[in-house]
Structures are given as structure tokens and as C-alpha cells.
Design a protein around this motif. Structure first.
Motif, short mmCIF file in Angstrom:
data_model
loop_
_atom_site.label_atom_id
_atom_site.label_comp_id
_atom_site.label_asym_id
_atom_site.label_seq_id
_atom_site.Cartn_x
_atom_site.Cartn_y
_atom_site.Cartn_z
N LEU A 160 -10.88 12.76 -30.82
CA LEU A 160 -10.98 14.10 -31.40
C LEU A 160 -10.71 15.18 -30.36
O LEU A 160 -10.02 16.17 -30.64
N VAL A 161 -11.27 15.01 -29.17
CA VAL A 161 -11.03 15.98 -28.09
C VAL A 161 -9.54 16.02 -27.76
O VAL A 161 -8.96 17.10 -27.57
N ASP A 162 -8.89 14.87 -27.71
CA ASP A 162 -7.45 14.82 -27.42
C ASP A 162 -6.64 15.54 -28.51
O ASP A 162 -5.65 16.22 -28.22
N ALA A 163 -7.06 15.39 -29.77
CA ALA A 163 -6.30 15.95 -30.88
C ALA A 163 -6.58 17.43 -31.12
O ALA A 163 -5.68 18.19 -31.49
N ILE A 164 -7.84 17.84 -30.90
CA ILE A 164 -8.25 19.21 -31.25
C ILE A 164 -8.41 20.08 -30.02
O ILE A 164 -8.19 21.29 -30.07
N GLY A 165 -8.84 19.48 -28.92
CA GLY A 165 -8.99 20.24 -27.68
C GLY A 165 -10.36 20.81 -27.44
O GLY A 165 -10.60 21.43 -26.40
N GLU A 166 -11.28 20.62 -28.40
CA GLU A 166 -12.63 21.17 -28.25
C GLU A 166 -13.66 20.05 -28.14
O GLU A 166 -13.38 18.89 -28.43
N THR A 167 -14.87 20.41 -27.73
CA THR A 167 -15.95 19.45 -27.53
C THR A 167 -16.30 18.75 -28.85
O THR A 167 -16.43 19.40 -29.89
N ALA A 168 -16.45 17.42 -28.79
CA ALA A 168 -16.79 16.63 -29.98
C ALA A 168 -18.19 16.05 -29.83
O ALA A 168 -18.59 15.64 -28.73
N ASN A 169 -18.95 16.02 -30.93
CA ASN A 169 -20.35 15.61 -30.91
C ASN A 169 -20.67 14.62 -32.02
O ASN A 169 -20.07 14.68 -33.10
N LEU A 170 -21.64 13.75 -31.77
CA LEU A 170 -22.28 12.96 -32.79
C LEU A 170 -23.73 13.39 -32.84
O LEU A 170 -24.41 13.44 -31.81
N ALA A 171 -24.22 13.72 -34.03
CA ALA A 171 -25.61 14.17 -34.18
C ALA A 171 -26.27 13.41 -35.32
O ALA A 171 -25.60 12.92 -36.24
N MET A 172 -27.60 13.31 -35.25
CA MET A 172 -28.36 12.58 -36.26
C MET A 172 -29.58 13.37 -36.69
O MET A 172 -30.15 14.12 -35.90
N LEU A 173 -29.96 13.17 -37.95
CA LEU A 173 -31.19 13.78 -38.45
C LEU A 173 -32.39 13.14 -37.75
O LEU A 173 -32.47 11.91 -37.63
N ASP A 174 -33.29 13.97 -37.25
CA ASP A 174 -34.47 13.49 -36.52
C ASP A 174 -35.67 14.27 -37.01
O ASP A 174 -35.99 15.35 -36.49
N GLY A 175 -36.35 13.75 -38.04
CA GLY A 175 -37.45 14.49 -38.63
C GLY A 175 -36.94 15.75 -39.30
O GLY A 175 -36.05 15.70 -40.15
N ASP A 176 -37.47 16.91 -38.88
CA ASP A 176 -37.02 18.17 -39.47
C ASP A 176 -36.02 18.91 -38.57
O ASP A 176 -35.78 20.11 -38.74
N ARG A 177 -35.43 18.20 -37.62
CA ARG A 177 -34.41 18.77 -36.74
C ARG A 177 -33.20 17.84 -36.72
O ARG A 177 -33.19 16.80 -37.37
N VAL A 178 -32.21 18.21 -35.92
CA VAL A 178 -31.05 17.35 -35.70
C VAL A 178 -30.94 17.13 -34.20
O VAL A 178 -31.18 18.06 -33.41
#
Length: 257
Positions: free
Chosen positions: A94-112
Motif C-alpha cells: 500500500l505504501v508503494d502504491a499510494i505513498g502514504e503511511t499504512a496501518n492495521l488497527a483493531m477494536l480494543d474494548g471501547d477504543r481502537v
């Protein structure tokens, strides 16, 4: 023998249901609420919770309410490391294709919580520490994950965490945000348009397949990641999310076999 095995599987499934309900509660939870939301008899819940307490996966408070226990921290840390390893090549592409920072996030209780990240190669880039927990209402990943939940659960999580003001663009009215969630679910992505941090835009999509409540996003300065780029970015994000979900399913089948 077969009946005993079936009973064991049912008990295991019910134990996981109780753990998930405790996590969704975002804090202390009473047996009565577990019974109401799970539909299980109170006697069954008491038996399962005693086992979970004995194994350290649940803790009983002096108030006689229950919370998730410390042994889950170790499991979560191991799971996060595995997810980060699997996600890394997809985020890199994704970084190679878009050029911006890529993230994986998960639901953790009432936050991410951010579970993995590959930073942009630009000298000016967005950076969020892996392991950082952020609010749901003002982030792309948070909003796209909220959109996957039943409305009453989404409202409960927003009430539990609160909706503090982060920038002048932050939505702090729960009814307004909840009204936006069906549209986010239908279009399949969410945008944080300077709502978490002024001048920063984030585009996020859910990871499909029900493996976990997870999302993939790209974030960058609003001047580089314009709204006109969303139509190009979303298909790339969805492709990466689908590829990660397929890899996780295949990995789960190999381990089960």
C-alpha cells in the motif's frame, strides 16, 4: 463419547461468548448483564466464569462484578505480533502504491488500537506508535469499525469512551455520528478529515471475513492525500484487506489441520 465432545465444544463456545461480552462492555460487568445479553442461564454463566477466573482469563472484583483477566494480555500480545507479521507485506505494498503511511488497527474494548504500521517514505509523514489506543469517533479506522457493529453496541461504546474534541472538525454528537454509520457501512470505507489531528486525512476500510474487528487505513497530510484521491485509494485498501483476510483464514486452516 460423542455427546461429551459436543458438550465440551458448546461450553467452549459459550465461554468465548462471555469473554466477548465482557470486552464489549469496556469495563466491569455483572452476571445479570451477561445473562441478559447471552441468553444463557445464570447457573451456566456462574460455572463458566468460575472456570475462567480459575485460569486467570477473568477477574472478580470486590463488587462481585467481573472484568477480563491478566492472562489475556499475553494472548493478545502474541496475537498482535502474528497479525503484524502477516500484515507487513500488505501494508508495504500500500505504501508503494499510494505513498502514504499504512496501518492495521483493531477494536480494543471501547477504543481502537494500532497493531501494525509501515511509514511513508516522505520526510513529512504521519506516524502513530504501534500499540497506541485512540478514540473511535474521530478516526477513520474507528468509524469504519463502528459501522460494522449493531447500532446499540456502537452507541454503548461511544458512551463508554466519551467523544472528546480533538480538532474543530471532531464530531462530538453521538446521534450525528450514529446517523453517519449506515452510509459508511454501505460505501465500505470511512474518512477522518482532520477530525483526530488538524491537517491530517485518513481513509480506512474493514478487514472482511469476521476473523476479528480489524481495519486497514492510509493516512497523510491533507494536502497530499486529497479527497479527490479517495476513489483511487479505496479499491487498493479493499484489495489489501481482502488479501490479508484470505491469508489469515488459510493460516487458521493450516493450524487447525
Amino acid at each position: 463419547m460423542a455427546g461429551g465432545a459436543a458438550d465440551g465444544v458448546q461450553s467452549l463456545e459459550r465461554a468465548f461468548v462471555l469473554l466477548e461480552l465482557m470486552a464489549d462492555a469496556g469495563g466491569e460487568v455483572a452476571i445479570s448483564r451477561l445473562a441478559e445479553e447471552s441468553g444463557l442461564p445464570v447457573s451456566t454463566i456462574h460455572r463458566l466464569v468460575r472456570t475462567l477466573v480459575g485460569r486467570g482469563y477473568v477477574r472478580q472484583l470486590p463488587s462481585r462484578r467481573y472484568v477480563l483477566g491478566p492472562r489475556l494480555i499475553h494472548l493478545g500480545e502474541c496475537s498482535s505480533r502474528t497479525l503484524a507479521t502477516w500484515a507487513q507485506p500488505h501494508l508495504t505494498r500500500l505504501v508503494d502504491a499510494i505513498g502514504e503511511t499504512a496501518n492495521l488497527a483493531m477494536l480494543d474494548g471501547d477504543r481502537v488500537v494500532y497493531a501494525a504500521q509501515v511509514p511513508s517514505r516522505h520526510s513529512m509523514r504521519m506516524f502513530t506508535e504501534v500499540g497506541r489506543r485512540v478514540h473511535l469517533h474521530c478516526t477513520g479506522v474507528g468509524k469504519v469499525l463502528l459501522a460494522q457493529l449493531p447500532p446499540e453496541q456502537a452507541r454503548r461504546l461511544l458512551a463508554s469512551a466519551g467523544m472528546p474534541v480533538r480538532t474543530e472538525r471532531t464530531v462530538t454528537d453521538p446521534d450525528l455520528l450514529l446517523g453517519e454509520l449506515p452510509g459508511i457501512a454501505e460505501q465500505g470505507y470511512a474518512v477522518d478529515d482532520g477530525e483526530q489531528e488538524a491537517g491530517v486525512r485518513c481513509v480506512a476500510v474493514p478487514v472482511p471475513g469476521g476473523w476479528a474487528a480489524g481495519a486497514i487505513s492510509v493516512s497523510g497530510p491533507a494536502g497530499r492525500l486529497g479527497m479527490d484521491a479517495v476513489s483511487r485509494v479505496v479499491p487498493l485498501l479493499q484489495s489489501a484487506a481482502a488479501a490479508l483476510a484470505a491469508e489469515l483464514r488459510e493460516g487458521g486452516r493450516r493450524e487447525a489441520g
